[in-house]
Design a protein around this motif. Structure first.
Motif, mmCIF file in Angstrom:
data_model
loop_
_atom_site.group_PDB
_atom_site.id
_atom_site.type_symbol
_atom_site.label_atom_id
_atom_site.label_comp_id
_atom_site.label_asym_id
_atom_site.label_seq_id
_atom_site.Cartn_x
_atom_site.Cartn_y
_atom_site.Cartn_z
ATOM 1 N N GLN A 97 -3.117 58.417 16.740
ATOM 2 C CA GLN A 97 -3.478 57.961 18.076
ATOM 3 C C GLN A 97 -4.989 57.745 18.184
ATOM 4 O OE1 GLN A 97 -2.913 60.580 21.538
ATOM 5 N NE2 GLN A 97 -1.878 58.837 22.502
ATOM 6 N N ASN A 98 -5.785 58.680 17.670
ATOM 7 C CA ASN A 98 -7.231 58.525 17.719
ATOM 8 C C ASN A 98 -7.699 57.331 16.892
ATOM 9 O OD1 ASN A 98 -7.850 60.645 19.511
ATOM 10 N ND2 ASN A 98 -7.682 62.135 17.860
ATOM 11 N N ALA A 99 -7.073 57.111 15.740
ATOM 12 C CA ALA A 99 -7.416 55.943 14.919
ATOM 13 C C ALA A 99 -7.094 54.655 15.672
ATOM 14 C CB ALA A 99 -6.670 55.991 13.590
ATOM 15 N N ARG A 100 -5.963 54.632 16.345
ATOM 16 C CA ARG A 100 -5.579 53.449 17.130
ATOM 17 C C ARG A 100 -6.475 53.273 18.344
ATOM 18 N NH1 ARG A 100 -2.612 50.199 13.846
ATOM 19 N NH2 ARG A 100 -0.944 51.393 12.899
ATOM 20 N N TYR A 101 -6.918 54.381 18.940
ATOM 21 C CA TYR A 101 -7.887 54.288 20.035
ATOM 22 C C TYR A 101 -9.149 53.579 19.534
ATOM 23 C CZ TYR A 101 -5.564 57.654 23.226
ATOM 24 O OH TYR A 101 -4.704 58.312 24.087
ATOM 25 N N LEU A 102 -9.637 53.999 18.375
ATOM 26 C CA LEU A 102 -10.847 53.391 17.822
ATOM 27 C C LEU A 102 -10.622 51.902 17.563
ATOM 28 C CD1 LEU A 102 -13.722 53.578 16.798
ATOM 29 C CD2 LEU A 102 -12.809 54.362 14.589
ATOM 30 N N ASP A 103 -9.492 51.565 16.991
ATOM 31 C CA ASP A 103 -9.171 50.163 16.726
ATOM 32 C C ASP A 103 -9.118 49.371 18.033
ATOM 33 O OD1 ASP A 103 -8.719 48.090 14.952
ATOM 34 O OD2 ASP A 103 -6.558 48.440 14.834
ATOM 35 N N LYS A 104 -8.541 49.959 19.064
ATOM 36 C CA LYS A 104 -8.444 49.304 20.374
ATOM 37 C C LYS A 104 -9.836 49.063 20.961
ATOM 38 C CE LYS A 104 -6.212 48.040 24.163
ATOM 39 N NZ LYS A 104 -5.742 46.681 24.235
ATOM 40 N N LEU A 105 -10.726 50.046 20.835
ATOM 41 C CA LEU A 105 -12.086 49.887 21.342
ATOM 42 C C LEU A 105 -12.809 48.754 20.624
ATOM 43 C CD1 LEU A 105 -13.123 53.658 21.619
ATOM 44 C CD2 LEU A 105 -12.510 52.120 23.501
ATOM 45 N N VAL A 106 -12.654 48.686 19.303
ATOM 46 C CA VAL A 106 -13.292 47.615 18.531
ATOM 47 C C VAL A 106 -12.677 46.263 18.897
ATOM 48 C CG1 VAL A 106 -13.721 46.713 16.206
ATOM 49 C CG2 VAL A 106 -13.995 49.154 16.661
ATOM 50 N N ASP A 107 -11.373 46.223 19.105
ATOM 51 C CA ASP A 107 -10.720 44.979 19.550
ATOM 52 C C ASP A 107 -11.303 44.502 20.876
ATOM 53 O OD1 ASP A 107 -9.054 44.585 17.427
ATOM 54 O OD2 ASP A 107 -7.192 44.976 18.522
ATOM 55 N N GLU A 108 -11.495 45.427 21.799
ATOM 56 C CA GLU A 108 -12.052 45.056 23.104
ATOM 57 C C GLU A 108 -13.469 44.514 22.958
ATOM 58 O OE1 GLU A 108 -11.601 48.357 25.751
ATOM 59 O OE2 GLU A 108 -9.416 48.206 25.734
ATOM 60 N N LEU A 109 -14.262 45.127 22.078
ATOM 61 C CA LEU A 109 -15.593 44.587 21.794
ATOM 62 C C LEU A 109 -15.486 43.163 21.264
ATOM 63 C CD1 LEU A 109 -17.595 47.371 19.885
ATOM 64 C CD2 LEU A 109 -18.149 46.383 22.114
ATOM 65 N N ALA A 110 -14.601 42.981 20.280
ATOM 66 C CA ALA A 110 -14.444 41.670 19.648
ATOM 67 C C ALA A 110 -13.976 40.609 20.640
ATOM 68 C CB ALA A 110 -13.480 41.765 18.470
ATOM 69 N N ARG A 111 -13.276 41.020 21.650
ATOM 70 C CA ARG A 111 -12.801 40.072 22.665
ATOM 71 C C ARG A 111 -13.868 39.760 23.713
ATOM 72 N NH1 ARG A 111 -7.340 43.062 22.856
ATOM 73 N NH2 ARG A 111 -6.185 41.913 21.271
ATOM 74 N N GLY A 112 -15.042 40.376 23.572
ATOM 75 C CA GLY A 112 -16.139 40.055 24.462
ATOM 76 C C GLY A 112 -16.306 40.970 25.657
ATOM 77 N N ARG A 113 -15.543 42.030 25.702
ATOM 78 C CA ARG A 113 -15.665 42.964 26.827
ATOM 79 C C ARG A 113 -17.008 43.694 26.732
ATOM 80 N NH1 ARG A 113 -11.432 47.641 28.789
ATOM 81 N NH2 ARG A 113 -12.100 47.522 30.961
ATOM 82 N N ALA A 114 -17.657 43.879 27.848
ATOM 83 C CA ALA A 114 -18.954 44.557 27.885
ATOM 84 C C ALA A 114 -18.825 45.989 27.379
ATOM 85 C CB ALA A 114 -19.496 44.559 29.310
ATOM 86 N N LEU A 115 -19.814 46.418 26.613
ATOM 87 C CA LEU A 115 -19.798 47.765 26.039
ATOM 88 C C LEU A 115 -19.633 48.824 27.126
ATOM 89 C CD1 LEU A 115 -20.042 49.502 23.476
ATOM 90 C CD2 LEU A 115 -22.517 49.466 23.812
ATOM 91 N N GLU A 116 -20.263 48.626 28.269
ATOM 92 C CA GLU A 116 -20.165 49.592 29.361
ATOM 93 C C GLU A 116 -18.722 49.733 29.857
ATOM 94 O OE1 GLU A 116 -22.327 46.762 29.608
ATOM 95 O OE2 GLU A 116 -23.812 47.968 28.562
ATOM 96 N N LYS A 117 -17.931 48.675 29.768
ATOM 97 C CA LYS A 117 -16.528 48.729 30.196
ATOM 98 C C LYS A 117 -15.643 49.318 29.101
ATOM 99 C CE LYS A 117 -16.667 45.684 33.890
ATOM 100 N NZ LYS A 117 -16.321 46.169 35.174
ATOM 101 N N VAL A 118 -16.012 49.056 27.851
ATOM 102 C CA VAL A 118 -15.235 49.578 26.715
ATOM 103 C C VAL A 118 -15.320 51.110 26.700
ATOM 104 C CG1 VAL A 118 -15.070 49.665 24.199
ATOM 105 C CG2 VAL A 118 -15.513 47.490 25.336
ATOM 106 N N LEU A 119 -16.495 51.643 26.999
ATOM 107 C CA LEU A 119 -16.704 53.085 27.006
ATOM 108 C C LEU A 119 -16.249 53.630 28.358
ATOM 109 C CD1 LEU A 119 -20.234 53.240 25.343
ATOM 110 C CD2 LEU A 119 -17.976 53.226 24.248
ATOM 111 N N ARG A 120 -14.993 53.998 28.433
ATOM 112 C CA ARG A 120 -14.388 54.438 29.695
ATOM 113 C C ARG A 120 -15.095 55.646 30.282
ATOM 114 N NH1 ARG A 120 -11.478 50.992 26.560
ATOM 115 N NH2 ARG A 120 -9.529 50.316 27.459
ATOM 116 N N LYS A 121 -15.113 55.630 31.613
ATOM 117 C CA LYS A 121 -15.640 56.779 32.357
ATOM 118 C C LYS A 121 -14.578 57.182 33.373
ATOM 119 C CE LYS A 121 -20.413 55.499 31.875
ATOM 120 N NZ LYS A 121 -20.972 54.211 31.896
ATOM 121 N N PRO A 122 -14.405 58.489 33.538
ATOM 122 C CA PRO A 122 -13.411 58.912 34.541
ATOM 123 C C PRO A 122 -13.841 58.480 35.932
ATOM 124 C CG PRO A 122 -14.573 60.811 33.626
ATOM 125 C CD PRO A 122 -15.075 59.594 32.912
ATOM 126 N N SER A 123 -12.864 58.195 36.793
ATOM 127 C CA SER A 123 -13.199 57.751 38.147
ATOM 128 C C SER A 123 -13.692 58.877 39.010
ATOM 129 C CB SER A 123 -12.018 57.155 38.871
ATOM 130 O OG SER A 123 -10.978 56.766 38.086
#
Length: 118
Positions: free
Chosen positions: A92-118
């Motif tokens: 799961q943690n490996a897939r989380y990392l892959d998902k974060l890198v995918d989001e970067l590659a898709r152009g999502r802003a780093l600030e949005k990729v790095l989730r923060k609790p509401s």
């Protein structure tokens, strides 16, 4: 050829592929390092040491200083698998990392990729 479990894969061999995925889309290694450090709690120097040691994904996550509790906010699918449905914590943690890198590659802003609790 037998499939190698993600936990036993060499993170040092997969990491350059994650960087290549990001760089092909105009992102940087520094951004990949930022998401990796956010997820695991390593600083850049510790991450570099882990890469030099040739650790597996299991070792990377087992030795992580502080896995980010906000990683539970990562949702969606990677390789057709819902990351929230994965039972093995290392996978799961490996897939989380892959998902974060995918989001970067898709152009999502780093600030949005790095989730923060509401």
């Amino acid at each position: 050829m037998a499939r190698i479990p993600i936990a036993e894969m060499s993170f040092s061999k997969v990491y350059p592929l994650l960087v290549q995925k990001a760089e092909r889309k105009g992102r940087t290694r520094a951004e990949v390092d930022a998401v990796t450090c956010w997820l695991t709690g390593y600083d850049e120097a510790d991450l570099a040491r882990q890469l030099e040691r040739g650790v597996t994904y299991r070792e990377l996550f087992d030795e992580a200083p502080a896995m980010n509790p906000s990683r539970a906010l990562i949702t969606g699918k990677i390789c057709g698998v819902d990351v929230t449905a994965i039972e093995d914590p290392v996978e799961q943690n490996a897939r989380y990392l892959d998902k974060l890198v995918d989001e970067l590659a898709r152009g999502r802003a780093l600030e949005k990729v790095l989730r923060k609790p509401s």
